[in-house]
Every structure is written in C-alpha cells, then in structure tokens.
Design a protein around this motif. Structure first.
Motif, PDB file in Angstrom:
ATOM      1  N   GLY A 240       0.806  -1.214   0.000  1.00  0.00           N
ATOM      2  CA  GLY A 240       0.000   0.000   0.000  1.00  0.00           C
ATOM      3  C   GLY A 240       0.834   1.257   0.000  1.00  0.00           C
ATOM      4  N   GLY A 241       2.079   1.149  -0.490  1.00  0.00           N
ATOM      5  CA  GLY A 241       2.980   2.291  -0.514  1.00  0.00           C
ATOM      6  C   GLY A 241       3.037   2.949  -1.884  1.00  0.00           C
ATOM      7  N   HIS A 242       4.134   3.643  -2.140  1.00  0.00           N
ATOM      8  CA  HIS A 242       4.253   4.398  -3.387  1.00  0.00           C
ATOM      9  C   HIS A 242       5.708   4.437  -3.833  1.00  0.00           C
ATOM     10  CE1 HIS A 242       3.083   7.340  -6.434  1.00  0.00           C
ATOM     11  NE2 HIS A 242       4.153   8.037  -6.099  1.00  0.00           N
ATOM     12  N   LEU A 243       5.911   4.321  -5.148  1.00  0.00           N
ATOM     13  CA  LEU A 243       7.234   4.389  -5.765  1.00  0.00           C
ATOM     14  C   LEU A 243       7.272   5.565  -6.727  1.00  0.00           C
ATOM     15  CD1 LEU A 243      10.009   3.299  -6.882  1.00  0.00           C
ATOM     16  CD2 LEU A 243       8.643   1.832  -8.396  1.00  0.00           C
ATOM     17  N   SER A 244       8.319   6.369  -6.636  1.00  0.00           N
ATOM     18  CA  SER A 244       8.502   7.440  -7.611  1.00  0.00           C
ATOM     19  C   SER A 244       9.963   7.511  -8.012  1.00  0.00           C
ATOM     20  CB  SER A 244       8.039   8.793  -7.055  1.00  0.00           C
ATOM     21  OG  SER A 244       8.857   9.198  -5.979  1.00  0.00           O
ATOM     22  N   ILE A 245      10.207   7.876  -9.268  1.00  0.00           N
ATOM     23  CA  ILE A 245      11.561   7.964  -9.805  1.00  0.00           C
ATOM     24  C   ILE A 245      11.715   9.291 -10.525  1.00  0.00           C
ATOM     25  CG2 ILE A 245      13.289   6.884 -11.290  1.00  0.00           C
ATOM     26  CD1 ILE A 245      11.767   4.274 -11.053  1.00  0.00           C
ATOM     27  N   ALA A 246      12.769  10.014 -10.196  1.00  0.00           N
ATOM     28  CA  ALA A 246      13.111  11.254 -10.884  1.00  0.00           C
ATOM     29  C   ALA A 246      14.516  11.091 -11.457  1.00  0.00           C
ATOM     30  CB  ALA A 246      13.060  12.442  -9.937  1.00  0.00           C
ATOM     31  N   SER A 247      14.711  11.500 -12.704  1.00  0.00           N
ATOM     32  CA  SER A 247      16.016  11.330 -13.321  1.00  0.00           C
ATOM     33  C   SER A 247      16.205  12.355 -14.425  1.00  0.00           C
ATOM     34  CB  SER A 247      16.149   9.914 -13.906  1.00  0.00           C
ATOM     35  OG  SER A 247      17.460   9.671 -14.362  1.00  0.00           O
ATOM     36  N   GLU A 248      17.457  12.699 -14.645  1.00  0.00           N
ATOM     37  CA  GLU A 248      17.808  13.629 -15.722  1.00  0.00           C
ATOM     38  C   GLU A 248      19.110  13.169 -16.345  1.00  0.00           C
ATOM     39  OE1 GLU A 248      18.706  18.399 -16.388  1.00  0.00           O
ATOM     40  OE2 GLU A 248      17.627  17.712 -14.599  1.00  0.00           O
ATOM     41  N   ARG A 249      19.141  13.158 -17.646  1.00  0.00           N
ATOM     42  CA  ARG A 249      20.312  12.698 -18.369  1.00  0.00           C
ATOM     43  C   ARG A 249      21.552  13.497 -17.951  1.00  0.00           C
ATOM     44  NH1 ARG A 249      21.125   7.890 -20.681  1.00  0.00           N
ATOM     45  NH2 ARG A 249      22.529   7.990 -22.447  1.00  0.00           N
ATOM     46  N   GLY A 250      22.602  12.793 -17.538  1.00  0.00           N
ATOM     47  CA  GLY A 250      23.851  13.433 -17.156  1.00  0.00           C
ATOM     48  C   GLY A 250      23.890  13.976 -15.745  1.00  0.00           C
ATOM     49  N   THR A 251      22.775  13.862 -15.025  1.00  0.00           N
ATOM     50  CA  THR A 251      22.704  14.416 -13.668  1.00  0.00           C
ATOM     51  C   THR A 251      22.582  13.336 -12.601  1.00  0.00           C
ATOM     52  OG1 THR A 251      21.707  16.457 -14.473  1.00  0.00           O
ATOM     53  CG2 THR A 251      21.415  15.956 -12.142  1.00  0.00           C
ATOM     54  N   GLY A 252      21.784  12.307 -12.874  1.00  0.00           N
ATOM     55  CA  GLY A 252      21.602  11.241 -11.903  1.00  0.00           C
ATOM     56  C   GLY A 252      20.153  10.871 -11.713  1.00  0.00           C
ATOM     57  N   THR A 253      19.919   9.992 -10.761  1.00  0.00           N
ATOM     58  CA  THR A 253      18.581   9.439 -10.528  1.00  0.00           C
ATOM     59  C   THR A 253      18.278   9.397  -9.037  1.00  0.00           C
ATOM     60  OG1 THR A 253      18.731   8.064 -12.529  1.00  0.00           O
ATOM     61  CG2 THR A 253      17.107   7.409 -10.867  1.00  0.00           C
ATOM     62  N   THR A 254      17.021   9.683  -8.705  1.00  0.00           N
ATOM     63  CA  THR A 254      16.538   9.578  -7.332  1.00  0.00           C
ATOM     64  C   THR A 254      15.321   8.670  -7.308  1.00  0.00           C
ATOM     65  OG1 THR A 254      17.297  11.807  -6.763  1.00  0.00           O
ATOM     66  CG2 THR A 254      15.600  10.839  -5.351  1.00  0.00           C
ATOM     67  N   VAL A 255      15.346   7.665  -6.443  1.00  0.00           N
ATOM     68  CA  VAL A 255      14.224   6.735  -6.293  1.00  0.00           C
ATOM     69  C   VAL A 255      13.684   6.864  -4.876  1.00  0.00           C
ATOM     70  CG1 VAL A 255      13.465   4.337  -6.407  1.00  0.00           C
ATOM     71  CG2 VAL A 255      15.260   5.142  -7.957  1.00  0.00           C
ATOM     72  N   ASP A 256      12.380   7.086  -4.764  1.00  0.00           N
ATOM     73  CA  ASP A 256      11.719   7.199  -3.462  1.00  0.00           C
ATOM     74  C   ASP A 256      10.771   6.026  -3.260  1.00  0.00           C
ATOM     75  OD1 ASP A 256      12.954   9.529  -2.751  1.00  0.00           O
ATOM     76  OD2 ASP A 256      11.284  10.839  -3.305  1.00  0.00           O
ATOM     77  N   LEU A 257      10.891   5.377  -2.110  1.00  0.00           N
ATOM     78  CA  LEU A 257       9.948   4.338  -1.682  1.00  0.00           C
ATOM     79  C   LEU A 257       9.226   4.882  -0.447  1.00  0.00           C
ATOM     80  CD1 LEU A 257      12.119   1.084  -1.933  1.00  0.00           C
ATOM     81  CD2 LEU A 257      10.768   2.189  -3.724  1.00  0.00           C
ATOM     82  N   LEU A 258       7.896   5.032  -0.540  1.00  0.00           N
ATOM     83  CA  LEU A 258       7.107   5.527   0.574  1.00  0.00           C
ATOM     84  C   LEU A 258       6.339   4.367   1.192  1.00  0.00           C
ATOM     85  CD1 LEU A 258       5.609   8.850  -0.873  1.00  0.00           C
ATOM     86  CD2 LEU A 258       7.831   8.447   0.181  1.00  0.00           C
ATOM     87  N   PHE A 259       6.664   4.062   2.452  1.00  0.00           N
ATOM     88  CA  PHE A 259       6.021   2.956   3.147  1.00  0.00           C
ATOM     89  C   PHE A 259       4.946   3.488   4.092  1.00  0.00           C
ATOM     90  CE2 PHE A 259      10.194   1.403   1.960  1.00  0.00           C
ATOM     91  CZ  PHE A 259       9.879   0.160   1.414  1.00  0.00           C
ATOM     92  N   PRO A 260       3.727   2.937   4.026  1.00  0.00           N
ATOM     93  CA  PRO A 260       2.644   3.454   4.854  1.00  0.00           C
ATOM     94  C   PRO A 260       2.765   3.001   6.304  1.00  0.00           C
ATOM     95  CG  PRO A 260       1.891   1.531   3.673  1.00  0.00           C
ATOM     96  CD  PRO A 260       3.299   1.805   3.194  1.00  0.00           C
TER      97      PRO A 260
END
Length: 266
Positions: A240-260
């Motif tokens: 029942g959580g949520h996954l989000s990914i933000a990324s930009e070419r040449g900059t890097g990636t951030t992955v968020d896992l939200l646990f309820p």
C-alpha cells in the motif's frame, strides 16, 4: 493471453470437468491471473537470486584472500551467510505467492532494516562504489515485507551502480514524510516512512523514464531482464505504498519508496 495463462486455463478446465464444474468462473480467472503473474515474475526472481549468489560468492572470495586475518574472515563469512538467508527468504516469499498465501508483511523499523542490509548492499555495489547511509530520526514504524524489501533495495542499488559506471557514491537516506498533495499518480495523503536512494550517474532521458517501470523494458541489453523495477513497483503496491523515480540525463537518478504506517494500510 500468455502461454503460461493458456496452459493454466486448460489445466483448470480439465479440473473443473473432473469435479463436475464446481469451480466458479471467478475462481478460475483468479487462478489464471496468479499463474500468469508467476510466469512473468520468474525472470525477475532469477535475476534477484543471481545477484544474491554473486554477493555470497564475493564474500567467500574475500574471505579466502584474508585467510590470515581471522576477524576479517569471520565478517566476510557472516555476510555470505546473511546472503544465503536472504535468498532462502526470497524463495519462501515466491512459494507463498504460488501457494496463494498472503505475503509476510510486518510492522518494522525502516532504519533498522536499512542498517541490517547495509553490508549486503555494499557488497552488491562493488569495490568502486561507496554506499553512504544517512538515516533520519523520528522515522515511524511502517508496513514492510522484509525479504521483498531487501530484493527491492538491492535492485535499486544495482541500477545505481550500473549508472555510475566509473565509480562514485550511492546515497541512501530515510525520513518521515507527510504527503498532502493529491496529484494524479502521486501518493495518497498521509504520513509515510520514506527511503530515498540517489546517485549522480548517467541518468535517464524522459523517454526512458516513462518506460522504466514497464515489465521487460531494459536498457541493459542481454544483461537485463527488465523485471527489476517492475518488481519493486509490485512490492510497493502490495504494502500500500508508493514508488517514484526522478532522473535527468547526465545528472543522476533519485528513487523514493514511501512505506505506509500500519493504520493507513488497513
């Protein structure tokens, strides 16, 4: 319909005929869906187990190299044994899924799980990559399946390692997060325990980012199954959580896992 689903339907039809048609259409469709999903998960599970075995092998190899340093040997062997235990637990979760039982979800301390997994993740990241933990305070206990959590975070760390290419740092942090925005595709309003994994690697284009959670989509050619992040998303849906990914070419990636929090998942 996948080949796995087709075979499942034929099998269930024969079973229904032999039992006088007692099985309802709803039961049949539910079983078909589960068997089809199990077939699609096979490649990803094999990928996870291969990663776990690679970490176990790495620990044993390092133990051999440090044979004259008993304390180091004990630490490497302990890490290898932990890898074996995690692999066994992952297989147990898969068997539970196949046997139509509920996954082993527990109320756990997120910081404790991350700290416990840290040696395991560092082995996975490899010698050229530093894994840095920054665990927040006042993190609420949340709903997690420990074995699936390990597999999910390992998948994310391995992706970050591959994105770094020449080496670098993977940052893993935790914090309490209160979500208030009800934007489409975002988390439901409420309080969460958030795990964030960041790298400053090659990043992804927006076109790739839109497809990265699709099953079987991979940028790694024959070395990838395309099931890693798809499994992470499935795991987050299970709790029942949520996954989000933000990324930009040449900059890097951030992955968020939200646990309820447990009360939010009931």
């Amino acid at each position: 319909m996948t080949d796995m689903a087709f075979r499942a339907e034929r099998l269930l039809q024969r079973q229904a005929e032999s039992s006088g048609g007692a099985q309802t259409a709803e039961q049949r469709q539910r079983a078909i869906r589960r068997l089809a999903s199990l077939g699609e998960m096979t490649g990803g599970i094999a990928h996870d187990l291969r990663n776990i075995l690679a970490i176990v092998e790495s620990g044993l190899r390092l133990a051999e190299r440090k044979a004259d340093q008993p304390e180091s040997v004990r630490a490497f062997i302990a890490a290898a044994r932990e890898g074996v235990a995690r692999g066994v637990e992952l297989i147990s979760q898969l068997l539970a899924f196949a046997d139509d039982r509920e996954p082993n979800l527990q109320v756990r301390d997120l910081n404790e799980l991350v700290s416990f997994s840290a040696p395991f993740l560092r082995y996975g990241a490899g010698p050229g990559v530093r894994v840095r933990l920054e665990l927040g305070s006042d993190i609420p206990s949340c709903l997690i399946g420990p074995a699936l959590f390990d597999a999910a975070v390992l998948n994310i760390v391995l992706n970050a390692r591959d994105a770094l290419r020449g080496g670098g740092e993977i940052w893993i942090g935790t914090e309490r997060l209160v979500a208030t925005n009800c934007a489409p595709g975002g988390p439901l309003p409420g309080t969460y325990a958030r795990l964030r994994v960041k790298d400053k690697g090659c990043g992804m284009s927006q076109e790739v980012l839109q497809k990265v959670l699709d099953p079987f989509f991979t940028t790694k050619g024959e070395n990838g199954t395309g099931m890693g992040l798809a499994q992470v998303r499935t795991f987050m849906q299970m709790v029942g959580g949520h996954l989000s990914i933000a990324s930009e070419r040449g900059t890097g990636t951030t992955v968020d896992l939200l646990f309820p929090l447990p009360e939010a998942a009931t």
